[in-house]
Motif scaffolding. Sequence first.
Motif, PDB file in Angstrom:
ATOM      1  N   ASN A 294       6.430  -5.571 -11.402  1.00  0.00           N
ATOM      2  CA  ASN A 294       7.014  -6.642 -11.639  1.00  0.00           C
ATOM      3  C   ASN A 294       6.219  -7.913 -11.008  1.00  0.00           C
ATOM      4  O   ASN A 294       6.329  -8.993 -11.597  1.00  0.00           O
ATOM      5  N   ILE A 295       5.886  -7.982  -9.862  1.00  0.00           N
ATOM      6  CA  ILE A 295       5.052  -8.734  -9.181  1.00  0.00           C
ATOM      7  C   ILE A 295       3.936  -9.196 -10.137  1.00  0.00           C
ATOM      8  O   ILE A 295       3.733 -10.359 -10.111  1.00  0.00           O
ATOM      9  N   LYS A 296       3.087  -8.177 -10.666  1.00  0.00           N
ATOM     10  CA  LYS A 296       2.071  -8.752 -11.522  1.00  0.00           C
ATOM     11  C   LYS A 296       2.548  -9.392 -12.704  1.00  0.00           C
ATOM     12  O   LYS A 296       1.857 -10.290 -13.053  1.00  0.00           O
ATOM     13  N   GLN A 297       3.858  -8.848 -13.250  1.00  0.00           N
ATOM     14  CA  GLN A 297       4.252  -9.672 -14.320  1.00  0.00           C
ATOM     15  C   GLN A 297       4.494 -10.826 -13.985  1.00  0.00           C
ATOM     16  O   GLN A 297       3.851 -11.859 -14.931  1.00  0.00           O
ATOM     17  N   LYS A 298       5.144 -11.213 -12.785  1.00  0.00           N
ATOM     18  CA  LYS A 298       5.559 -12.507 -12.535  1.00  0.00           C
ATOM     19  C   LYS A 298       4.381 -13.339 -12.358  1.00  0.00           C
ATOM     20  O   LYS A 298       4.429 -14.552 -12.811  1.00  0.00           O
ATOM     21  N   LEU A 299       3.434 -12.999 -11.293  1.00  0.00           N
ATOM     22  CA  LEU A 299       2.056 -13.560 -11.388  1.00  0.00           C
ATOM     23  C   LEU A 299       1.375 -13.951 -12.710  1.00  0.00           C
ATOM     24  O   LEU A 299       0.672 -14.844 -12.821  1.00  0.00           O
TER      25      LEU A 299
ATOM     26  N   LEU B 134      10.646   6.283  -3.879  1.00  0.00           N
ATOM     27  CA  LEU B 134      10.104   5.273  -3.473  1.00  0.00           C
ATOM     28  C   LEU B 134       8.698   5.127  -4.014  1.00  0.00           C
ATOM     29  O   LEU B 134       8.268   4.090  -3.982  1.00  0.00           O
ATOM     30  N   HIS B 135       7.996   6.193  -4.312  1.00  0.00           N
ATOM     31  CA  HIS B 135       6.434   6.123  -5.034  1.00  0.00           C
ATOM     32  C   HIS B 135       6.799   5.375  -6.232  1.00  0.00           C
ATOM     33  O   HIS B 135       6.017   4.307  -6.785  1.00  0.00           O
ATOM     34  N   GLU B 136       8.000   5.879  -7.306  1.00  0.00           N
ATOM     35  CA  GLU B 136       8.281   5.254  -8.383  1.00  0.00           C
ATOM     36  C   GLU B 136       8.674   3.814  -8.333  1.00  0.00           C
ATOM     37  O   GLU B 136       8.428   2.884  -8.803  1.00  0.00           O
ATOM     38  N   ASN B 137       9.700   3.343  -7.384  1.00  0.00           N
ATOM     39  CA  ASN B 137       9.926   1.894  -6.845  1.00  0.00           C
ATOM     40  C   ASN B 137       8.995   1.084  -6.470  1.00  0.00           C
ATOM     41  O   ASN B 137       8.645  -0.202  -6.973  1.00  0.00           O
ATOM     42  N   ARG B 138       7.793   1.710  -5.877  1.00  0.00           N
ATOM     43  CA  ARG B 138       6.735   0.807  -5.432  1.00  0.00           C
ATOM     44  C   ARG B 138       5.738   0.384  -6.568  1.00  0.00           C
ATOM     45  O   ARG B 138       5.485  -0.534  -6.765  1.00  0.00           O
ATOM     46  N   ILE B 139       5.714   1.448  -7.587  1.00  0.00           N
ATOM     47  CA  ILE B 139       4.868   1.258  -8.583  1.00  0.00           C
ATOM     48  C   ILE B 139       5.792   0.024  -9.688  1.00  0.00           C
ATOM     49  O   ILE B 139       5.113  -0.955 -10.197  1.00  0.00           O
ATOM     50  N   GLU B 140       6.926   0.100  -9.709  1.00  0.00           N
ATOM     51  CA  GLU B 140       7.929  -1.000 -10.520  1.00  0.00           C
ATOM     52  C   GLU B 140       7.782  -2.162  -9.749  1.00  0.00           C
ATOM     53  O   GLU B 140       7.514  -3.291 -10.447  1.00  0.00           O
TER      54      GLU B 140
ATOM     55  N   ALA C 184       0.843  -1.152  -0.068  1.00  0.00           N
ATOM     56  CA  ALA C 184       0.111  -0.084   0.021  1.00  0.00           C
ATOM     57  C   ALA C 184       0.963   1.149  -0.210  1.00  0.00           C
ATOM     58  O   ALA C 184       2.082   1.247   0.669  1.00  0.00           O
ATOM     59  N   THR C 185       0.600   2.252  -0.737  1.00  0.00           N
ATOM     60  CA  THR C 185       1.502   3.417  -0.893  1.00  0.00           C
ATOM     61  C   THR C 185       2.034   4.010   0.292  1.00  0.00           C
ATOM     62  O   THR C 185       3.151   4.341   0.309  1.00  0.00           O
ATOM     63  N   ASP C 186       1.240   4.382   1.024  1.00  0.00           N
ATOM     64  CA  ASP C 186       1.542   4.933   2.445  1.00  0.00           C
ATOM     65  C   ASP C 186       2.373   4.053   3.426  1.00  0.00           C
ATOM     66  O   ASP C 186       3.469   4.415   4.049  1.00  0.00           O
ATOM     67  N   THR C 187       1.907   2.589   3.423  1.00  0.00           N
ATOM     68  CA  THR C 187       2.667   1.752   4.183  1.00  0.00           C
ATOM     69  C   THR C 187       4.135   1.604   3.465  1.00  0.00           C
ATOM     70  O   THR C 187       4.947   1.433   4.336  1.00  0.00           O
ATOM     71  N   TYR C 188       4.042   1.291   2.206  1.00  0.00           N
ATOM     72  CA  TYR C 188       5.484   1.229   1.650  1.00  0.00           C
ATOM     73  C   TYR C 188       6.254   2.388   1.872  1.00  0.00           C
ATOM     74  O   TYR C 188       7.472   2.090   2.239  1.00  0.00           O
TER      75      TYR C 188
END
Length: 928
Positions: free
Chosen positions: A563-568, A553-559, A525-529
């Motif tokens: 990546n996780i979505k792509q892997k899944l 960090l916001h960009e890192n979270r999106i990336e 989650a954005t704030d948590t991350y």
Amino acid sequence: MKRDKWLYSLLAVGSFFFTPKGLTWDMGLPKFYYASVLLALIFIFEALNILRNKKNLSIHVYFLFPMAFGVYAIVSTFFIDIPEVFFSSLGFAITLLIFISFSLLISKKDIPSILWFLQWVVFSGAVIAIDALVSFYTGKSFLWGNVFNNTMSRGNISSLIGNVNFTTDLMGMLIPFTIFLAVVKRKLWKHDRLRKITFSVFFTLFLSVVMAGQTRGVYLALLGALILSIIGIALARLKGVQITKASHLPTLMFIVAITLLLVIGYSTDSPLTRGTFQITERIGNISGDKTSIDVRMLQWKAAIEQWNSKKLTGTGFGTYKFYSTENMARVVSVEPKYMYVNGLLSIRTHDEFLQMLAETGILGVCLIALSLLGFAWYFFRNLFAQSEPEKLLLFLASTAAFVVILLHSVVSFPGHLMPNALIAVFAVGVATSEQLRGFKPWSVVVQKKFVRTIAVLLMLLVPLGGTVLMSRNYFSEAYFTKGYLEKLKFDAASAAIPDLRNTIGKIKVDLSNIENAQENFSSLATDTYIDLNLPVYKSRYPHAPEAFLVSILHENRIETVKNIKQKLTGNLKKVANSLMNAQNQGNTAFYNALYYLEGALTFEDHSGLPKTYLALLMSTGAWTEDLNLRLFNLPDPMKQLNDFFNGINGYNEKIDVSSPRPLIKPLLSREKRHLPLKELPDLIKAASQEASLTTILKELDMSLLFDYQANFDSLDMAIASFQIVPDPKVFRFAVNQLFYAFSKSESVLEELDKLEKYLDSSSQASLENLKNRIANISNDYRWQFEYLYDTAIALNPGGWNINPDWENIYSDYIQQLLLTYGDQAIDKCIEIAKKEISACEVMKETHWGIPDDSFNTLYTFANSLNASELKTKIMTLYEPAYIWNKMQAESFYNEKITTLEEGSDAHQRYLDVLERMKAFVDEYESRK
């Protein structure tokens, strides 16, 4: 003639090697079929030769009784009371007569022709011997492609013969012939020294296989053949004939030396045994091998039981396997000590003579006895009449080869395997050869043209008829094997599909969770991350502005999320593809299995297995799915409904049993087919007057209704398989189909209720009758339910307790009775429990006597009724089992488990048994 030589060569080689992988269940059957084809060709050419040259036919006196036995074997098949197996047994009986006739044919050949065929036989045997030894020492067979779990195991020595006992029997028969080919002074090859070396090497291979195979029956048979040969040499010497004069003494001495070295090598801790076994221990343990003795005793007594039913004529050639299960059960009921070796299907008796007694009766055995007496008379008569050492040497070699299989047949059934059977009749033919005979016996000579013509016609027609019948047997076996393999593929695909679907479901949940930053992905989650990672970034980059770090960090979270979505998503695609492949493979295998199993029944059914596996397929979801597809995709859905619910499912002819055997008559006394919903199509048709057929079919749960009838179709197909071979495990499968139908009856009634609103008064009356039948179906079929379970237990009262895939029959029976009939089944359940305790009491003497979960099931049920008297009765009933299990649990580990190799399957199996034993003791004590 050159043609004859090559025909005989093909016969020899094919009888060893014709075993197409993936097209055989029994390694002997393809070779018998192959031999029947080659022998038919041989007899055709012989018959044409007789006609062309106008030869007289003759048969010597000592061949009359063997030929009479071959003819009687054919006649005996007409006494078979299972019509479905008549042609199968007739084919084997005709093949027996052809083999005996081949022996007669060999006896009329000249010595060069005999030695030509013999050398092809020995060379083929050498290839088998090499493969057997390679398998024994490396665990890999280059002929069959098997990879065995262990090296130095006698079970590895199977090669293309099918079993170590028959491979060693084959080698034992080849040894006397090989000695002759190695030591005879007659020049056989252009380079004769090479011939002596080659056959000496072959002798070494054959004897090594016999030693490594550790088949005690073959050891004793070879010893008997050796004693007979020594007697023959001694008697000939008394007459003034020195057989050794026909032998090359240096080669003979070499063979004697090799024999001594191999016997010593396999009797001690040497490179040949690597300390894993010693044949002296194996031989010395003959009387101590209780299991081996009891297996044979049970089968022998079962054969005598079969003979008792038709003492004079027998039950028909080749019928032992159709009755053995019932007869072994009868023996066990009288002598429970054999219970622990009962349960597995026995298709042969481990004694050829007792099997012939059972199948051909007193008449057949008398003909066999007269044949052997005639051969014994011939043996001694020829010893004293023949004066040529070389001929006596070949005569003794062929006699010794026959004696090996003859003696081994007392404790096994090598005559049922190929090429053993062919070599046996070849040995008799050589021993009785006209060119080896030193006297002129009485003969029957056919001189009249008409009689000769009839005889020649029989030489043409009988082998051809036998070939046609054996082709039915072989192609049925081949189609079944293909169907069986496809069924395994279907099972594998079906087993993989639920896991793949679960994996897909988990991935979809993960994709949803990451999208919403929930569960395992809540940290994204954005704030948590940002809150979690910002302190780390501040300490790592103290001079960077906080806003700048937050944007990174916001960009890192999106990336990271991307990546996780792509892997899944990639994993989802892979698993979805795997699921689609598994479904396609499963569907293909399902329809292939149906095709091949139906094909097997088109030719012949001599095992009941094609029907068994069709019954298994009918119980699957794929069968119901196929019915649904046909219903909604074929042009006449009403015809599909009428056919299916009235027993016309494409296999109705295979299910029909015209003359049921006594064992299954009770199941077919009221109706030949179980068709509880046969009125349903008419009701649906009547309902379609008020609503469209499509609407009605969509409103009804047709999958449930199809599945309900499929349970009964599967049951009927299983019953049809009992007509051939009543397998206890298939009885258990059949009764489970009946139970599954009972459990679905309420749901079926709910579906039938949906029709009421579309029906007029007369049709509603029919609907009520149908509903009443379905509502009472468990009561109407209770006697069949109990009969199937009781028969399964009667056929194998104790074996269920020791086989890991058979367990819990008693507890399943009790639980299903209680679930279906409640307290009305208590008396029957107590009766079943008593049977189980009796079986366990016997089984504990050889294995263990742990009751199934029946004790817990019964006690829990009694407890739910607050029936204190019943609880006391159950505790009293199981108390003896508690006492002996408690005592056995204390010593079981030291007595049974410590002797097993740690980590082995047997070690784990016995550990599991000990846990079951302790669990039963603890359960009983907790109820006190």
